[in-house]
Design a protein around this motif. Sequence first.
Motif, mmCIF file in Angstrom:
data_model
loop_
_atom_site.group_PDB
_atom_site.id
_atom_site.type_symbol
_atom_site.label_atom_id
_atom_site.label_comp_id
_atom_site.label_asym_id
_atom_site.label_seq_id
_atom_site.Cartn_x
_atom_site.Cartn_y
_atom_site.Cartn_z
ATOM 1 N N TYR A 8 0.822 -1.191 0.000
ATOM 2 C CA TYR A 8 0.000 0.000 0.000
ATOM 3 C C TYR A 8 0.865 1.253 0.000
ATOM 4 N N TYR A 20 -3.203 1.618 -4.479
ATOM 5 C CA TYR A 20 -4.549 1.207 -4.145
ATOM 6 C C TYR A 20 -4.857 -0.031 -4.970
ATOM 7 N N LYS A 25 -0.938 4.980 -7.341
ATOM 8 C CA LYS A 25 -1.793 6.145 -7.503
ATOM 9 C C LYS A 25 -1.058 7.454 -7.252
#
Length: 168
Positions: A8, A20, A25
């Motif tokens: 993560y 994600y 991201k």
Amino acid sequence: KSSGTGSYIEATGGVTELYYSNAKKLDTTTTGIEVTDEVSIGTNLVHTGDTDTKLAFGTNNISLIAGGGTHFVAESDQTTHLYSGNATTLVCDVNQGATFSESVNIGASKKIYLGGSDARMQVYHTGSGGEAIVLTKEGDLKLVNQSHGADIVFKTEDSGGAVVTPLT
């Protein structure tokens, strides 16, 4: 990590990456951040240290605000407004129309093209001491007065500076 499904957050060599569902991201960079997809923002995106400069998101529009005054608004009806101070100076609509609320100043030798092509009709001034030109390259050039009985009047200055009407 959660249950071995993937990272993560990864931090290596000063770079931090945010994931994600195993898809990256966000990256930190030497100049800030890079976002891979969309960024969701509440009402305002504010410039750090200058709360008068921001992007404001309304229900049906987005505004650029600087120095306390609104400068640009894009509406959901596809209308765009440009402001000087708090007064509207230009409105562009969905039909590609533009409405100016003040004068339009165009520099010397810069042309206004009419008829969808620069080859059809041009209006311009050649500069200081030059000529004012209305030029058509297709069809007739017609001056039409529809003010019920009024004339088309041409005026000029004679060599002595007096305004004369050589043709009516």
